[in-house]
Design a protein around this motif. Structure first.
Motif, PDB file in Angstrom:
ATOM      1  N   ASN A 166       0.769  -1.205  -0.002  1.00 17.63           N
ATOM      2  CA  ASN A 166       0.153  -0.051   0.032  1.00 17.63           C
ATOM      3  C   ASN A 166       0.766   1.333  -0.071  1.00 17.63           C
ATOM      4  N   LEU A 167       2.092   1.186   0.694  1.00 12.20           N
ATOM      5  CA  LEU A 167       2.668   2.553   0.803  1.00 12.20           C
ATOM      6  C   LEU A 167       4.179   2.319  -0.182  1.00 12.20           C
ATOM      7  N   ARG A 168       4.779   3.290  -0.179  1.00 16.66           N
ATOM      8  CA  ARG A 168       6.153   3.400  -0.973  1.00 16.66           C
ATOM      9  C   ARG A 168       6.694   4.672  -0.339  1.00 16.66           C
ATOM     10  N   LEU A 169       8.249   4.445  -0.338  1.00 15.65           N
ATOM     11  CA  LEU A 169       9.090   6.004   0.221  1.00 15.65           C
ATOM     12  C   LEU A 169       9.166   6.575  -0.884  1.00 15.65           C
TER      13      LEU A 169
ATOM     14  N   ILE B 188       6.777   9.204   3.313  1.00 13.72           N
ATOM     15  CA  ILE B 188       6.088   8.104   2.570  1.00 13.72           C
ATOM     16  C   ILE B 188       4.755   8.478   2.137  1.00 13.72           C
ATOM     17  N   GLY B 189       4.400   7.788   0.922  1.00 12.42           N
ATOM     18  CA  GLY B 189       3.220   8.021   0.300  1.00 12.42           C
ATOM     19  C   GLY B 189       2.497   6.705  -0.466  1.00 12.42           C
ATOM     20  N   ALA B 190       1.200   7.022  -0.964  1.00 15.40           N
ATOM     21  CA  ALA B 190       0.723   5.588  -1.521  1.00 15.40           C
ATOM     22  C   ALA B 190       1.503   5.094  -2.741  1.00 15.40           C
ATOM     23  N   SER B 191       1.453   3.589  -2.756  1.00 12.35           N
ATOM     24  CA  SER B 191       2.024   3.073  -3.820  1.00 12.35           C
ATOM     25  C   SER B 191       1.141   3.350  -5.142  1.00 12.35           C
ATOM     26  N   ASN B 192       1.680   3.248  -6.474  1.00 11.95           N
ATOM     27  CA  ASN B 192       1.065   3.318  -7.476  1.00 11.95           C
ATOM     28  C   ASN B 192      -0.037   2.243  -7.684  1.00 11.95           C
ATOM     29  N   GLU B 193       0.377   1.194  -7.203  1.00  9.50           N
ATOM     30  CA  GLU B 193      -0.382  -0.131  -7.237  1.00  9.50           C
ATOM     31  C   GLU B 193      -1.870   0.146  -6.370  1.00  9.50           C
ATOM     32  N   LEU B 194      -1.419   0.883  -5.295  1.00  8.93           N
ATOM     33  CA  LEU B 194      -2.908   1.006  -4.496  1.00  8.93           C
ATOM     34  C   LEU B 194      -3.650   2.368  -5.287  1.00  8.93           C
ATOM     35  N   MET B 195      -3.094   3.208  -5.847  1.00  7.92           N
ATOM     36  CA  MET B 195      -3.935   4.257  -6.540  1.00  7.92           C
ATOM     37  C   MET B 195      -4.792   3.733  -7.777  1.00  7.92           C
TER      38      MET B 195
ATOM     39  N   PHE C 172     -14.251 -13.014  -2.497  1.00  3.60           N
ATOM     40  CA  PHE C 172     -13.464 -13.069  -1.448  1.00  3.60           C
ATOM     41  C   PHE C 172     -12.370 -11.937  -1.888  1.00  3.60           C
ATOM     42  N   ASN C 173     -11.917 -11.951  -3.331  1.00  2.00           N
ATOM     43  CA  ASN C 173     -11.026 -10.984  -3.731  1.00  2.00           C
ATOM     44  C   ASN C 173     -11.547  -9.608  -3.445  1.00  2.00           C
ATOM     45  N   ARG C 174     -12.881  -9.509  -3.706  1.00  2.00           N
ATOM     46  CA  ARG C 174     -13.546  -8.168  -3.577  1.00  2.00           C
ATOM     47  C   ARG C 174     -13.589  -7.592  -2.116  1.00  2.00           C
ATOM     48  N   ILE C 175     -13.740  -8.416  -1.380  1.00  2.00           N
ATOM     49  CA  ILE C 175     -13.651  -8.185   0.122  1.00  2.00           C
ATOM     50  C   ILE C 175     -12.261  -7.806   0.543  1.00  2.00           C
ATOM     51  N   MET C 176     -11.056  -8.406   0.151  1.00  2.00           N
ATOM     52  CA  MET C 176      -9.705  -7.957   0.348  1.00  2.00           C
ATOM     53  C   MET C 176      -9.587  -6.530  -0.076  1.00  2.00           C
ATOM     54  N   LEU C 177     -10.035  -6.561  -1.376  1.00  2.00           N
ATOM     55  CA  LEU C 177      -9.956  -5.193  -1.993  1.00  2.00           C
ATOM     56  C   LEU C 177     -10.413  -4.018  -1.441  1.00  2.00           C
ATOM     57  N   GLU C 178     -11.602  -4.390  -1.111  1.00  2.00           N
ATOM     58  CA  GLU C 178     -12.464  -3.127  -0.053  1.00  2.00           C
ATOM     59  C   GLU C 178     -11.744  -2.675   1.210  1.00  2.00           C
ATOM     60  N   ARG C 179     -11.223  -3.932   1.607  1.00  2.00           N
ATOM     61  CA  ARG C 179     -10.308  -3.658   3.101  1.00  2.00           C
ATOM     62  C   ARG C 179      -9.086  -3.107   2.668  1.00  2.00           C
ATOM     63  N   ARG C 180      -8.600  -3.182   1.461  1.00  2.00           N
ATOM     64  CA  ARG C 180      -7.259  -2.570   1.138  1.00  2.00           C
ATOM     65  C   ARG C 180      -7.380  -1.245   1.110  1.00  2.00           C
ATOM     66  N   LYS C 181      -8.492  -0.615   0.278  1.00  2.00           N
ATOM     67  CA  LYS C 181      -8.894   0.665  -0.024  1.00  2.00           C
ATOM     68  C   LYS C 181      -9.258   1.370   1.298  1.00  2.00           C
ATOM     69  N   GLU C 182     -10.160   0.680   2.164  1.00  2.00           N
ATOM     70  CA  GLU C 182     -10.654   1.495   3.177  1.00  2.00           C
ATOM     71  C   GLU C 182      -9.892   1.752   4.424  1.00  2.00           C
ATOM     72  N   PHE C 183      -8.960   0.728   4.556  1.00  2.00           N
ATOM     73  CA  PHE C 183      -7.981   0.885   5.708  1.00  2.00           C
ATOM     74  C   PHE C 183      -6.705   1.243   5.395  1.00  2.00           C
ATOM     75  N   ALA C 184      -6.223   1.740   4.101  1.00  2.00           N
ATOM     76  CA  ALA C 184      -5.008   2.324   3.772  1.00  2.00           C
ATOM     77  C   ALA C 184      -4.637   3.148   4.731  1.00  2.00           C
TER      78      ALA C 184
END
Length: 477
Positions: free
Chosen positions: A73-76, A313-320, A412-424
């Motif tokens: 989720n993050l990058r330097l 520290i900022g958001a990774s391009n992959e998260l964005m 399941f993958n969608r749930i993991m994706l929603e968690r990834r975005k919600e709790f970044a």
């Protein structure tokens, strides 16, 4: 001679603060004859317990940033030497919770649980019960975090390794109270956490979501943490039941009522308390020195809204790239530039230092988590219910419903994706991958870490392993 040296080293470690699981409480200030003869003495111990959770080595920084940059989720965006090892998943570059803050907090909790009911302690009985509930809740949180940093979740062990932290349930006041112990299994510690949370639920008051009552342990927080525990434990029916109980208690509806409206989502992270908070750490100016904010705060490290901020520290391009059009959660990142970095970088708008001088509160448990816990608990047995929970959350994030045929692994993958975005930037991502036995995905050219790799678990400090011959190091270290 060897034993004399060992005992001497043992006593030296006991004499200083931060001595990990053998943490002692300063006896000169916490004798029953002085500070602990009334309920206010125990309240002071509870304040100490909460303050430990706010430290920069715990939720004040590490437990919010490290689980995000250990994953994807993050990058330097600036090289200061901080979090470089975690970004690369280097050997022994992980989360360090085997320290005096966490075990000291456990000792504070043990002191309260062990002594507050003594007939010699004067004071209001209802207040005693609440403080004892605080201690049960915080002890559960401390041990839960130790388990997920240093151990595998039950059923997800690699090569049968099942050890967790050292379990101590009585206070250590002086050297003679302490002893060398072996690590308990994660299963054993989970059972204790479950018991502690059930005790906390019976003792703590309910408080409205987003009220100032969330600055302390409360019934809703204890039930929510219990639901999270069951999710990690793989007890999905129990996780669903606990999440539903918490939602009913807190007035969270199946259509998303009770969550922040989409138009207020970004702004909600600049309010105290957060309107979705179920448990929140309140930080005040007296909690740190004049340089702590710029040097160590989440705001300084992840945002650029102050010219003096470090912004490393900022958001990774992959998260964005995961955000859909209209998702208000993307607005928690501001596109900017950074010297030496090609292309845009993304600064956080979650941690804004809205209280001044880089200071802000830390929402640790938010209402959105209950929808996603229940969705994950339901996805195999009740996919329609899981989709409904996802859609309830998405409706408050500016998004439409998911495909009404979504089920199985794609669900399941969608749930993991929603968690990834919600709790970044809230400290969940690494643990969400780990607890499901998944490889730790990374951003950019950093290599994925296989789930079976020893670096998935943190290492116990070498000094502690050398001191305690009963203490088994994690595999690979």
């Amino acid at each position: 001679m060897k034993e004399i040296i060992k005992i001497s080293a043992f006593l030296q470690v006991l004499a200083v603060m931060g001595c990990t699981d053998l943490e002692t409480t300063p006896r000169q200030s916490l004798t029953p004859e002085q500070a602990l003869n009334n309920v206010f003495g125990y309240q002071a111990v509870a304040n100490s317990m909460y303050n430990r959770a706010a430290s920069f080595g715990y939720y004040g920084q590490t437990m919010m940033i490290a689980p995000e940059i250990l994953a994807d989720n993050l990058r330097l965006v600036a090289n200061t030497g901080r979090y470089q090892g975690e970004e690369a998943n280097g050997d022994r570059d992980h989360i360090d919770l085997w320290n005096g803050n966490v075990y000291g907090g456990i000792n504070d909790a043990n002191l309260i649980i062990d002594g507050i009911d003594d007939e010699s302690v004067s004071g209001d009985e209802d207040l005693k019960s609440i403080i004892k509930g605080d201690a049960y809740f915080m002890r559960a949180l401390f041990y839960f975090d130790l388990c997920r940093v240093y151990g595998y979740e039950p059923g997800k062990e690699v090569d049968g390794f099942n050890l967790g932290p050292i379990l101590r349930l009585t206070p250590t006041l002086i050297a003679s109270d302490a002893d060398f112990r072996s690590r308990s299994t994660v299963g054993e510690v989970y059972q204790q956490i479950e018991s502690d949370l059930q005790n906390a639920i019976a003792l703590l008051p309910p408080v409205p979501i987003g009220s100032e009552g969330v600055y302390l342990a409360n019934t809703g927080a204890a039930i929510t943490l219990l639901a999270r525990l069951y999710l990690y434990w793989g007890r999905m029916a129990d996780a669903e039941a606990a999440a539903t109980a918490a939602m009913n208690l807190l007035g969270l509806r199946s259509n998303g009522d009770g969550l922040v409206p989409s138009g207020q989502y970004v702004q909600s992270f600049s309010r105290a308390p957060h309107p979705e908070s179920i448990f929140e750490i309140e930080l005040r100016q007296v909690d740190w020195s004049s340089v702590d904010g710029v040097n160590n705060s989440l705001n300084s490290l992840t945002s650029n809204n102050d010219p003096a901020a470090q912004f490393i520290i900022g958001a990774s391009n992959e998260l964005m790239a995961t955000y859909e059009d209209g998702d208000v959660r993307r607005d928690c990142w501001m596109e900017t530039t950074r010297e030496g970095i090609d292309g845009p970088v993304y600064a956080s708008r979650k941690w804004t230092g809205y209280k001044g001088d880089f200071l802000e509160n830390l929402p640790i448990i938010r209402a959105a988590e209950l929808y996603l816990i229940r969705a994950e608990a339901r996805y195999q047995t009740n996919p329609a219910g899981a989709r409904a929970d996802i859609n309830a959350l998405r409706s408050r994030r500016g998004l439409g419903a998911v495909d009404d045929l979504l089920s199985g692994q794609p669900l399941f993958n969608r749930i993991m994706l929603e968690r990834r975005k919600e709790f970044a930037l809230e400290g969940h991502r690494f643990f969400d991958l780990k607890r499901n036995g998944m490889n730790i995905t990374k951003h950019s050219d950093f290599l994925e870490v296989p789930y079976t790799d020893y670096r998935v678990l943190s290492n116990i400090p070498l000094s502690q392993v050398q001191l305690n011959e009963n203490l088994v190091q994690n595999p690979g270290y």
